[in-house]
Design an enzyme around this catalytic site. Structure first.
Site, PDB file in Angstrom:
ATOM      1  N   ASP A  21      54.727  42.622  89.354  1.00 61.64           N
ATOM      2  CA  ASP A  21      54.293  44.026  89.288  1.00 61.64           C
ATOM      3  C   ASP A  21      55.484  44.975  89.404  1.00 61.64           C
ATOM      4  O   ASP A  21      55.727  45.585  90.449  1.00 61.64           O
ATOM      5  CB  ASP A  21      53.277  44.276  90.406  1.00 61.64           C
ATOM      6  N   GLN A  45      45.705  53.241  98.078  1.00 69.92           N
ATOM      7  CA  GLN A  45      45.722  53.734  96.688  1.00 69.92           C
ATOM      8  C   GLN A  45      46.627  54.969  96.597  1.00 69.92           C
ATOM      9  O   GLN A  45      46.591  55.840  97.453  1.00 69.92           O
ATOM     10  CB  GLN A  45      44.317  54.116  96.214  1.00 69.92           C
ATOM     11  N   GLY A  46      47.398  55.021  95.535  1.00 71.46           N
ATOM     12  CA  GLY A  46      48.303  56.162  95.337  1.00 71.46           C
ATOM     13  C   GLY A  46      49.694  55.908  95.890  1.00 71.46           C
ATOM     14  O   GLY A  46      50.617  56.646  95.604  1.00 71.46           O
ATOM     15  N   ASP A  47      49.813  54.860  96.706  1.00 69.21           N
ATOM     16  CA  ASP A  47      51.132  54.501  97.243  1.00 69.21           C
ATOM     17  C   ASP A  47      51.854  53.505  96.345  1.00 69.21           C
ATOM     18  O   ASP A  47      53.051  53.245  96.536  1.00 69.21           O
ATOM     19  CB  ASP A  47      50.997  53.870  98.635  1.00 69.21           C
ATOM     20  N   SER A  48      51.147  52.916  95.425  1.00 64.83           N
ATOM     21  CA  SER A  48      51.716  51.858  94.586  1.00 64.83           C
ATOM     22  C   SER A  48      53.058  52.238  93.994  1.00 64.83           C
ATOM     23  O   SER A  48      53.268  53.382  93.590  1.00 64.83           O
ATOM     24  CB  SER A  48      50.773  51.515  93.439  1.00 64.83           C
ATOM     25  N   HIS A  71      51.694  48.063  87.265  1.00 62.83           N
ATOM     26  CA  HIS A  71      50.294  48.464  87.096  1.00 62.83           C
ATOM     27  C   HIS A  71      50.118  49.982  87.097  1.00 62.83           C
ATOM     28  O   HIS A  71      49.116  50.489  86.599  1.00 62.83           O
ATOM     29  CB  HIS A  71      49.388  47.768  88.128  1.00 62.83           C
TER      30      HIS A  71
HETATM   31  N1  ARG Z   1      46.981  49.300  93.936  1.00 64.97           N
HETATM   32  C1  ARG Z   1      47.204  50.423  94.806  1.00 64.97           C
HETATM   33  C2  ARG Z   1      47.783  51.588  94.032  1.00 64.97           C
HETATM   34  O1  ARG Z   1      47.746  51.568  92.804  1.00 64.97           O
HETATM   35  C3  ARG Z   1      48.015  50.071  96.009  1.00 64.97           C
HETATM   36  C4  ARG Z   1      47.220  49.254  96.921  1.00 64.97           C
HETATM   37  C5  ARG Z   1      47.965  48.819  98.116  1.00 64.97           C
HETATM   38  N2  ARG Z   1      46.974  48.344  99.018  1.00 64.97           N
HETATM   39  C6  ARG Z   1      47.190  47.891 100.226  1.00 64.97           C
HETATM   40  N3  ARG Z   1      46.181  47.586 100.967  1.00 64.97           N
HETATM   41  N4  ARG Z   1      48.421  47.765 100.672  1.00 64.97           N
HETATM   42  O2  ARG Z   1      48.152  52.596  94.566  1.00 64.97           O
END
Ligand code: ARG
Length: 280
Positions: A136, A230-233, A83
């Site tokens: 993913d 967010q940003g850790d993905s 993603h």
């Molecule tokens: N979708 C998020 C990203 O693009 C990561 C989300 C992870 N969330 C969580 N609660 N662990 O960075």
């Protein structure tokens, strides 16, 4: 001298097979104190396999263009989340992003140091399902090799590191509060592998996704407080010195009853490189 990115489906199995799969008894990683929500700063030299995925063209130069994380599984191979490379995240088709690169060995994104290495080619899992979030995964091939000590072994199928209750750490430069406060330096949060039932109960199929135990991994703290955001993905979830997951999704960040969901590495190994998954 920018090269266009290509998607090479056929090479995915080979890429993963070439990466390191560890024997079951590997050393435990250097302890780090605490990404992320409820995390604390760590030295990237202690976790050199945690890299930033960046594009200054798409995300500006303030934080060196960082927008996702990645995990180094061979000197020229970085795993990240599918993603991260979507139109939604990039704001442009992947093929048009000419400065996609990883940043290795740099704690503070505003400082110099470490290496920026261009991404030569990208394989995005074509089976990635943006409704459930299953599959993913994307595999980046780097233009130049990173030092061998940057590589983290992937935990094979059946590894104890996947068992519920196992202590794990998640690494990233992402949001530290859930309010858009992006970290400048690498952080890690201590979480634990949770039972699949915890994520199945939290995510039976809602707007954020559907938890599927065969391809996803559930981790966090039952009471919340420590999580990726967010940003850790795409960044690494590590247990027993091995890579077990990639940050994928969740509802909010660090909330009780809404654990973090990760791409399950063993499933990737089993599906893409059956021989490597057995270990050798
Ligand atoms: N979708 C998020 C990203 O693009 C990561 C989300 C992870 N969330 C969580 N609660 N662990 O960075």
């Amino acid at each position: 001298m920018r090269r266009p990115l290509s998607r090479r489906l056929s090479t995915a199995a080979a890429l993963v097979a070439a990466a390191v799969v560890t024997p079951l008894a590997a050393p435990v990683p250097a302890a780090a104190d605490g990404v992320v929500i409820g995390g604390s700063p760590v030295q990237v030299s202690d976790s050199p396999w945690a890299v930033a995925l960046a594009s200054r063209d798409r995300f500006g130069g303030t934080r060196a263009g960082q927008f996702c994380g990645g995990a180094v599984v061979s000197p020229t191979t970085v795993l990240t989340a599918a993603h991260c490379l979507s139109l939604e995240v990039l704001g442009a088709p992947l093929e048009t992003v000419e400065d996609l690169h990883i940043i290795a060995g740099r704690n503070d994104l505003r400082a110099a140091g470490g290496r920026e290495v261009a991404v030569r080619s990208v394989w995005v899992n074509e089976e990635y399902d943006s409704f459930t979030n299953a599959g993913d995964l994307a595999i980046l091939t780097l233009d130049k090799p990173l030092p061998k000590d940057h590589v983290i072994p992937m935990a094979p199928v059946g590894d104890r590191a996947y068992e519920a209750g196992t202590r794990a750490q998640v690494y990233g430069w992402g949001d530290t509060t859930g309010q858009g406060d992006y970290a400048r330096s690498l952080r890690a949060a201590k979480v634990q592998v949770l039972a699949d039932t915890a994520c199945e109960a939290a995510y039976p199929g809602n707007a954020d996704g559907t938890y599927l135990r065969s391809v996803m991994l559930c981790a966090g703290e039952v009471e919340g407080g420590r999580d990726a955001c967010q940003g850790d993905s795409g960044g690494p979830l590590v247990a027993r010195g091995r890579l077990i997951g990639l940050v994928s999704w969740g509802s909010g960040c660090g909330q009780a009853g809404s654990p973090g969901v990760y791409t399950r590495i063993s499933e990737l190994l089993a599906r893409m490189a059956p021989t490597a998954a057995k270990g050798s």
